[in-house]
Design an enzyme around this catalytic site. Structure first.
Site, mmCIF file in Angstrom:
data_model
loop_
_atom_site.group_PDB
_atom_site.id
_atom_site.type_symbol
_atom_site.label_atom_id
_atom_site.label_comp_id
_atom_site.label_asym_id
_atom_site.label_seq_id
_atom_site.Cartn_x
_atom_site.Cartn_y
_atom_site.Cartn_z
ATOM 1 N N CYS A 1 3.197 7.469 0.248
ATOM 2 C CA CYS A 1 3.971 6.505 1.025
ATOM 3 C C CYS A 1 3.884 5.115 0.384
ATOM 4 O O CYS A 1 4.455 4.871 -0.675
ATOM 5 C CB CYS A 1 3.514 6.513 2.476
ATOM 6 S SG CYS A 1 4.684 5.693 3.594
ATOM 7 N N HIS B 1 3.707 12.189 4.072
ATOM 8 C CA HIS B 1 2.348 12.214 4.600
ATOM 9 C C HIS B 1 1.938 13.657 4.865
ATOM 10 O O HIS B 1 2.772 14.502 5.189
ATOM 11 C CB HIS B 1 2.272 11.424 5.910
ATOM 12 C CG HIS B 1 2.324 9.948 5.729
ATOM 13 N ND1 HIS B 1 1.314 9.229 5.127
ATOM 14 C CD2 HIS B 1 3.273 9.037 6.087
ATOM 15 C CE1 HIS B 1 1.628 7.951 5.110
ATOM 16 N NE2 HIS B 1 2.809 7.797 5.689
#
Length: 506
Positions: A332, A437
């Site tokens: 991310c 994630h």
């Protein structure tokens, strides 16, 4: 409501841990149990099946209860951005008011408490038992007039309270006595005390238990020992032991950058289930020669944490490590930092810098805008390093869009998620990153990535380890330890007033 509220004498006393244990125990009893925390302050979050954001700790507790996480389990999530302000996530969506100095005056006792009441009403109609978690300490007298997470919630739901104290940090007895003294009338709601994280011979704490009961008039339900063999994802950075597992020179050493604004560090925790992998927190003083890989986790401010890398010298250390053949993976915000440049001209990510250079390890550029992506994602690997596509799933929580440059020779997209390309990686996987994630919670993907490193180091390659099975075993071990050391019968019958038919054998 039927249930119990777990409050602590301090942050990191073990409230989340104990709520997780109770969720597994009540689920094993056949009860429909719901974890609940009215307001959570954390940059560790997860995404529900319907694309809503909530605190990761309540997601873990739902998992222990064998439930799908739902936003009503954590109706208010505060995600710190600066020392004096946070992003408010209300019932899974970004609320249009910042959490700043006016939060307690303008939000908590209006929109905030209304939302909490609606969530409690829903839970009361759908579940047998609620296990409610407080935050920090109920004795923070400077906050009590406007708080909506400790005793006000206990009163709203009419719940008895169990108070938890951390023995390991010292001063546990004083913290219990002092907390009860500061609660005034609310102290009558405290029906039990648990001492947590005790190291050594439990019999040595017997006098402390007797003193506490005599001084406070509240029963001590038990003393939980320090549990080395129970691995449960932590709620916040304070709870993380970054030195996990490891096999010295016989295994792999993965360095994790602990950003000042780190978020969703639980992405890393899947490596704990690999017996030959150690996880090490790294900074500019770390000896990178002992590392086999570096992971850049998520962050609440990509721009400011990229500035931290540049100012601290870590950026140059990571670039040098990569140039010598080290593996680097970005998750991310960490993925955004691995690119050539990060643009924030609208100041969505920060309020200081409109642009900043990246690490330059991937041919990508990130541009921040107002839209926030929050969704569960699934797909497969599309990178040529994977001989056969590997199915992956996880979630995305990010501002900004990252684009792979047209001239990306030597690199390729890493995943196809929800029908679109995501991430990028060098053809040999030495540099890689993605918005996904929980990427490393996909056992086959984690295994292949680790085996690339093992092969280059001359180590035996290994098959996938089931992280789901390992987590389930951890929940069972935690529940067993709770039943062994805590007077569960007293909790059920004397505190929660549950019918005898719903008793549990310890």
């Amino acid at each position: 409501m039927n249930g119990v509220m777990v409050q602590g004498t301090s942050s990191d006393s073990g409230k989340s841990f104990i709520v997780t244990a109770l969720c597994r125990i009540f689920a094993d009893m056949g009860l429909r149990v719901c974890p609940f925390k009215s307001q959570n302050m954390s940059n560790n979050s997860c995404v529900t099946a319907d694309g809503l954001e909530m605190g990761r700790a309540q997601g873990v507790q739902a998992e222990a209860a064998r439930l799908e996480p739902q936003a009503f389990m954590n109706p208010i999530l505060l995600k710190p951005r600066k020392d004096t302000s946070s992003e408010i996530v209300l019932m899974g969506k970004v609320f249009d008011a910042p959490c700043d100095i006016n939060y307690y005056r303008d939000f908590t006792l209006t929109t905030g408490i209304k939302t909490v009441r609606e969530a409690l009403k829903h839970i009361a109609g759908c579940f047998d038992v609620i296990v409610c978690e407080g935050a920090g300490s109920p004795a923070e007298v400077n906050l009590n007039a406007g708080e909506i997470v400790n005793m006000r919630v206990a009163r709203e739901a009419d719940l008895p309270v169990v108070l938890v104290a951390d023995v390991d940090r010292g001063g546990a007895i004083a913290s219990v006595v002092g907390t009860l003294a500061l609660l005034d009338e609310d102290s009558k709601r405290v029906k039990g005390i648990i001492f947590n994280k005790f190291r050594g011979d439990l019999s040595l704490f017997k006098d402390a238990v007797e003193f506490t009961e005599k001084r406070t008039g509240v029963k001590v339900l038990g003393v939980l020992p320090w549990l080395d063999d129970v691995m449960i994802e932590g709620e916040d950075v304070l709870s993380v032991n970054w030195l996990r597992g490891g096999a010295g020179n016989r295994g792999l050493a993965i360095g994790v950058v602990k950003f000042p604004r780190v978020s969703n560090h639980t992405d890393i925790e899947a490596f704990r289930f690999e017996s030959d992998v150690s996880i090490r927190e790294i900074d500019a003083g770390t000896d990178f020669d002992v590392l086999d890989a570096v992971v850049l986790p998520g962050t609440k401010s990509t721009v400011l944490d990229m500035k931290y890398l540049l100012d601290s010298g870590l950026a140059d250390r990571i670039r040098s490590f990569s140039s010598r053949g080290g593996f680097v993976y970005g998750l991310c915000g960490g993925y955004q930092m691995m690119g050539a440049e990060i643009l924030d001209t609208e100041f969505r990510d920060n309020d200081k810098l409109p642009r900043i250079e990246g690490l330059g390890l991937l041919p990508v550029v990130t541009v921040f805008a107002d839209d926030k992506t929050t969704r569960r994602s699934s797909g497969r690997t599309v990178h040529p390093a994977f001989e056969n596509p590997v199915e992956v799933s996880g979630y995305e929580i990010h501002f900004g869009e990252t684009t792979l440059s047209a001239d990306h020779e030597g690199f390729a997209p890493l995943f196809e998620l929800n029908g679109k390309a995501d991430g990028a990686a060098a053809l040999d996987l030495h540099s890689a990153g993605s918005y996904l994630h929980n990427a490393f919670h996909n056992d086959e993907f984690r295994s292949i990535w680790l085996n690339k490193i093992r092969k280059e180091k001359g180590l035996t390659q290994r098959g996938p380890v089931s992280s789901l099975k390992a987590k389930d075993v951890a929940y069972d071990r935690l529940a067993a330890a709770f039943l062994k050391n805590i007077d569960m019968q007293y909790l059920l019958s004397d505190i929660m007033k549950l019918p005898p038919a719903k008793a549990v054998r310890s």
